[in-house]
Scaffold this active site. Structure first.
Site, PDB file in Angstrom:
ATOM      1  N   HIS A   1      35.272  40.046  41.351  1.00  0.00           N
ATOM      2  CA  HIS A   1      36.160  40.873  40.534  1.00  0.00           C
ATOM      3  C   HIS A   1      35.461  41.453  39.315  1.00  0.00           C
ATOM      4  O   HIS A   1      35.839  42.524  38.845  1.00  0.00           O
ATOM      5  CB  HIS A   1      37.377  40.061  40.088  1.00  0.00           C
ATOM      6  N   GLY A   2      34.483  40.765  38.770  1.00  0.00           N
ATOM      7  CA  GLY A   2      33.843  41.309  37.581  1.00  0.00           C
ATOM      8  C   GLY A   2      32.706  40.439  37.087  1.00  0.00           C
ATOM      9  O   GLY A   2      32.652  39.232  37.353  1.00  0.00           O
TER      10      GLY A   2
END
Length: 491
Positions: free
Chosen positions: A341-342
């Protein structure tokens, strides 16, 4: 002068603008998509023409979203098309395994460079005690989604579960299909490739179902999510400057915002696919109705959850190597899911906490009699605990700055005061309305939602037009100054 203005507007339709990438909820997209549909209706029954036309528009859509990084995307299409063919032709197991490894590493190298270079370099500078300035690296929209999608394709070809796509055009159609290209759902080749050459027949039920999903997605994204985003952004820019109650409302608002934003995109993607005669998988199933964290991950971002299960968790060993290793595999899977996701420690914490939650739930199920868990009190407590566990972790997901996330939660715990309820309602009535409306719609039983779809499909055309006008008016009424990008575009 008028000609110059008109020329600039026409250029805005066809040229990439980094300040205004093309989004599903933008007027530019809908104008171009209607033009696309006008010609599509004459081509869809001719398979080869349909493939060429949709691929060209999909690549144009990606260009309008990410500029000249469309060339990188095109290179990945060609690379993985030939990798799939080579994998199917090799017969020596070691050679096949080596080629699959090279294919996965090649695809991940693009993702690692664009998404994680700054994070990795920052950690190195931190360990060495130096100052770090972020490198100017643009993250191509959707790279995480199509990277996972193409890895699943290569793995399935390697396993012999699917035959490789023999046509470069057909493979480009699969990987670039614009409704789901930049934010999913992550589509398996086994589900989508058989559709691309099937004769397409349209019926009113399918078309009206697509219309219902597009309208629902627009309402969730452009009305509820985008309005709540304005309040969330204000509070999380400086959470310690707001009361505990205001931070609590921001937590609930973001919990609803991210669901409406992402599921709204998925609804629109599935609806647009139906308009074109293609079926995309369901990606959300009322996740906040879940009674356990395990159930939550079967309802939230379903295509990613099942990808992580099939290509990471089970590949590592799943539940076949004992309970202790099963817990380790769960944790590793969710940590990788968090990093997907990041690139920040907040996402690592978010993924690790979900991994811990899944481990605890599996232990709890093994130790607790079913009659306790399935009693009315047990079901209510299970839902209440699951919802707030997820909501609290969304605070870390929203705030890449770990200190901001902890500051917001500290305000809720240490500075909560119900005296702020009435002033909050008076100052932000529409935030309260959106929260009540959004959660009420979310918790409607599934059977009632199916009934609502059936009602919509059966309504006269004039009623459907009225609903379109109503949704558009609501978007205009509640929109911010600029079109809000989808949250998951950054992933």
């Amino acid at each position: 002068m008028q000609f110059d203005i008109l020329w600039q507007q026409l250029q805005g339709l066809w040229l990439y603008d980094p300040k205004q990438p093309m989004l599903f909820n933008s007027g530019t997209f809908w104008l171009l998509f209607l033009l696309f549909l006008a010609f599509y209706r004459y081509l869809y029954h001719r398979i080869q023409a349909r493939l060429v036309y949709v691929v060209v528009f999909s690549l144009f859509f990606y260009y309008k979203s990410s500029g000249w990084y469309v060339l990188v995307f095109g290179g990945l299409i060609v690379l993985n098309y030939y990798l799939g063919l080579w994998l199917s032709r090799l017969r020596v197991p070691d050679n096949r395994r080596l080629l699959l490894t090279l294919g996965i590493v090649s695809n991940l190298s693009f993702l690692l460079y664009f998404k994680y270079t700054n994070f990795l370099v920052q950690q190195i500078f931190y360990l060495m005690g130096g100052d770090f300035e972020r490198l100017d690296i643009f993250l191509p929209i959707g790279i995480s989604f199509y990277t996972f999608q193409v890895i699943s394709y290569l793995v399935d070809v390697y396993r012999g579960e699917i035959a490789p796509e023999r046509s470069l055009l057909g493979f480009a159609f699969y990987l670039s299909f614009f409704p789901q290209l930049v934010a999913g759902p992550i589509v398996r080749a086994r589900d989508f490739l058989p559709q691309i050459r099937r004769p397409i027949t349209f019926d009113l039920i399918t078309l009206h179902t697509g219309t219902y999903l597009v309208l629902k997605g627009l309402f969730k994204k452009a009305v509820i999510a985008d309005y709540l985003a304005q309040y969330v952004d204000i509070v999380y820019s400086n959470p310690v400057g707001y009361s505990g109650f205001e931070n609590l409302m921001a937590m609930y608002a973001y919990t609803l915002q991210i669901y409406c934003d992402f599921s709204g995109y998925s609804d629109m993607a599935i609806g647009l696919g139906l308009w074109m005669g293609f079926h995309l998988p369901e990606n959300f199933r009322s996740p906040y109705q879940s009674g356990s964290i395990t159930e939550f991950w079967r309802r939230w971002h379903i295509s990613l959850s099942f990808w992580l299960r099939d290509y990471l968790y089970i590949a590592m060993g799943g539940n076949r190597k004992g309970v202790a290793k099963q817990y380790v595999f769960l944790m590793l899977t969710m940590l990788i899911g968090g990093l997907w996701h990041g690139a920040s420690w907040s996402f690592v914490v978010w993924g690790g906490a979900h991994g811990l939650g899944l481990m605890v739930h599996k232990w709890f199920v093994a130790q607790t009699p079913a009659r306790w868990r399935e009693s009315e009190v047990g079901l209510v407590l299970g839902w209440l605990l699951t919802f707030h566990f997820v909501a609290v972790l969304w605070v870390f997901f929203r705030n890449a700055d770990f200190a901001l996330a902890l500051g917001s939660l500290w305000q809720i715990v240490a500075h909560f005061d119900l005296a702020f309820v009435a002033p909050f309602w008076a100052a932000r009535p529409w935030v309260c309305v959106m929260l009540l409306l959004g959660f009420t719609l979310h918790f409607i039983p599934h059977w009632f939602k199916q009934e609502a779809l059936a009602w919509f499909v059966g309504w006269p055309l004039i009623v459907k037009i009225i609903f379109w006008v109503l949704v558009v008016q609501l978007i205009i009424q509640f929109q911010s100054e600029t079109v809000q990008p989808f949250i998951y575009f950054q992933f």
